[in-house]
Design a protein around this motif. Sequence first.
Motif, mmCIF file in Angstrom:
data_model
loop_
_atom_site.group_PDB
_atom_site.id
_atom_site.type_symbol
_atom_site.label_atom_id
_atom_site.label_comp_id
_atom_site.label_asym_id
_atom_site.label_seq_id
_atom_site.Cartn_x
_atom_site.Cartn_y
_atom_site.Cartn_z
ATOM 1 N N LYS A 39 49.509 54.884 17.512
ATOM 2 C CA LYS A 39 49.502 55.856 16.398
ATOM 3 C C LYS A 39 49.591 57.317 16.838
ATOM 4 O O LYS A 39 49.027 58.206 16.198
ATOM 5 C CB LYS A 39 48.243 55.671 15.527
ATOM 6 C CG LYS A 39 48.021 54.251 15.043
ATOM 7 C CD LYS A 39 48.757 54.009 13.742
ATOM 8 C CE LYS A 39 48.602 52.599 13.225
ATOM 9 N NZ LYS A 39 49.543 51.657 13.837
ATOM 10 N N GLN A 74 53.767 55.167 19.413
ATOM 11 C CA GLN A 74 53.743 55.508 17.992
ATOM 12 C C GLN A 74 53.222 54.374 17.126
ATOM 13 O O GLN A 74 52.480 54.606 16.185
ATOM 14 C CB GLN A 74 55.144 55.880 17.515
ATOM 15 C CG GLN A 74 55.475 57.329 17.796
ATOM 16 C CD GLN A 74 56.792 57.733 17.149
ATOM 17 O OE1 GLN A 74 57.766 57.931 17.839
ATOM 18 N NE2 GLN A 74 56.818 57.838 15.832
ATOM 19 N N LEU A 75 53.656 53.119 17.430
ATOM 20 C CA LEU A 75 53.248 52.018 16.558
ATOM 21 C C LEU A 75 51.886 51.477 16.948
ATOM 22 O O LEU A 75 50.996 51.364 16.125
ATOM 23 C CB LEU A 75 54.274 50.883 16.604
ATOM 24 C CG LEU A 75 55.516 51.084 15.746
ATOM 25 C CD1 LEU A 75 56.390 49.843 15.798
ATOM 26 C CD2 LEU A 75 55.124 51.383 14.293
ATOM 27 N N GLN A 98 57.561 52.619 20.879
ATOM 28 C CA GLN A 98 56.859 51.562 20.130
ATOM 29 C C GLN A 98 55.388 51.550 20.520
ATOM 30 O O GLN A 98 54.506 51.521 19.672
ATOM 31 C CB GLN A 98 57.439 50.179 20.464
ATOM 32 C CG GLN A 98 58.908 50.010 20.178
ATOM 33 C CD GLN A 98 59.177 49.416 18.806
ATOM 34 O OE1 GLN A 98 58.248 49.000 18.138
ATOM 35 N NE2 GLN A 98 60.426 49.402 18.391
#
Lengths: 110, 338
Positions: B326, B322-323, B319
Amino acid sequence: MKQLCTTRDVPAGGCHRIELADRPPLAVFNLDGRFYVTDDTCTHGEASLCDGEIDCDDGVVECPYHQGAFEIATGRPAGAPCSIPLRIYRVEVKDEAIYAAIDETEAACP
Amino acid sequence: MPVIEIDAQDAVFDCAPGDTLLRAGLRAGLGMPYECGVGACGCCRCEVIEGEVADQWPEAPGLSDRDRRKGRVLACQTRPLGDARIRLRLDPRIEPVVRPARRTARLAAVNDITHDIREFVFRSDAPADFLPGQYAMLALPGLDRERAYSMANLPNGAGEWHFRIRRVIGGGASEALFSQLAPGAEIGLDGPYGMAWLRTDSPRDIVCIAGGSGLAPMLSVARGVAAEPSLAGRRVDFFYGGRTPADICGQPELAALPGFGEAIHYHAAVSDADAAHRAGWSGQIGPIHQLVESTLGERLGSAEFYLAGPPPMVEALQQLLQLTHKLPPERIHFDRFF
Ligand SMILES: Cc1cc2nc3c(=O)[nH]c(=O)nc-3n(C[C@H](O)[C@H](O)[C@H](O)COP(=O)(O)OP(=O)(O)OC[C@H]3O[C@@H](n4cnc5c(N)ncnc54)[C@H](O)[C@@H]3O)c2cc1C
Ligand code: FES
Ligand code: FES
């Protein structure tokens, strides 16, 4: 809002990939006449969701690589190994043209 | 021997007695998708189009109800009973660099690492062939299922396999290892497996993050960096997260590597604040992903990540990376220890 395609480009129960300059590709889905726009690249790996299977009853798309799944309307992961939500975009349909809010700050995934 | 054909992909392989579809395909050098090898992640799903198969774990968590409705099976849990034709998507990018093979190994030494982690050293006649970060499937006497354990050392011609195994109360394999297996005992060792191996061709700084029993593969990756001439001087940030101060480990092994303190850095955090205060812990307190974010700052976005440990830790890190930051998934290599 940016126009991506027309409703005729996306068959019912199907999906249409949109390649745009300077950003990752998008996927436009047609679930029984309702249109949804998400990122096209799976959050688990390098795979295009438009090459995957769409399950209209469950409203999910299955990734063609490891068959992970996402809820199309919300982007929520709906099957292992996917655990990171898929980015979704606000959609408007006007006179057969499909628009998406691709520059809006991220719609939070519920 | 059953012959397996992969539909529409021009691939055919033999499946030795006792092998699953996944292991036989990997032994033949095919790019079979998988991650855990133990029925939990779902990455190895496939369809059997023709032929009889036996499913060794029909309730495996890697399959959803939708998968079962569609007649899918897990290649890592399925044995063919005769010739078969299956459908899955091979990926040439993940063809095994070292093809897995079965060997016999003997327990050579056991050493305490923490109150509940021990190092188990096994020796095989054949060389220990693997990439830093990979795991092996161990078949222990008296247990009907194999278990996955990651190597902590580096590949070697002497046939030495070092594991770091955490005791799980009531766990079949870990209890057998901790209380029954005596030096000299023979086990079956099948490997290597796993995709979270050290990418020596990446030009990026390296971040290793381990939680709980995830120490072993991250040590192997860090040792692999230190041993690889083309990576000389490469920065490695090594993070270890434990629940209490008594769980913290890994620093002595890293401190033994050339470049420790200069290129190689160790950071630890404990998550149980009460236990930390009781033990007079003066280090970081909190979940490991917070320490990763605050320590790396700007550098986070340009690093290559290796993660190993319990699924909730790995998911919290995914999380974050990647979230929030990015990072593309190709830059995050992980094993979840189901
Ligand atoms: C890739 C990978 C690497 C790992 N590396 C390490 C390591 O380096 N060190 C370490 O300490 N641990 C590691 N583990 C965890 C380890 O494999 C064991 O899960 C753990 O030691 C507990 O095993 P146990 O036999 O003691 O417990 P048990 O409770 O006896 O077994 C637990 C495991 O068995 C599975 N299981 C339960 N029923 C079935 C069934 N019917 N068929 C098949 N599987 C079933 C569970 O999902 C669980 O994974 C790793 C796991 C994976 C997936
Ligand atoms: S790449 Fe999509 S599920 Fe793995
Ligand atoms: S479920 Fe088969 S590899 Fe994970």
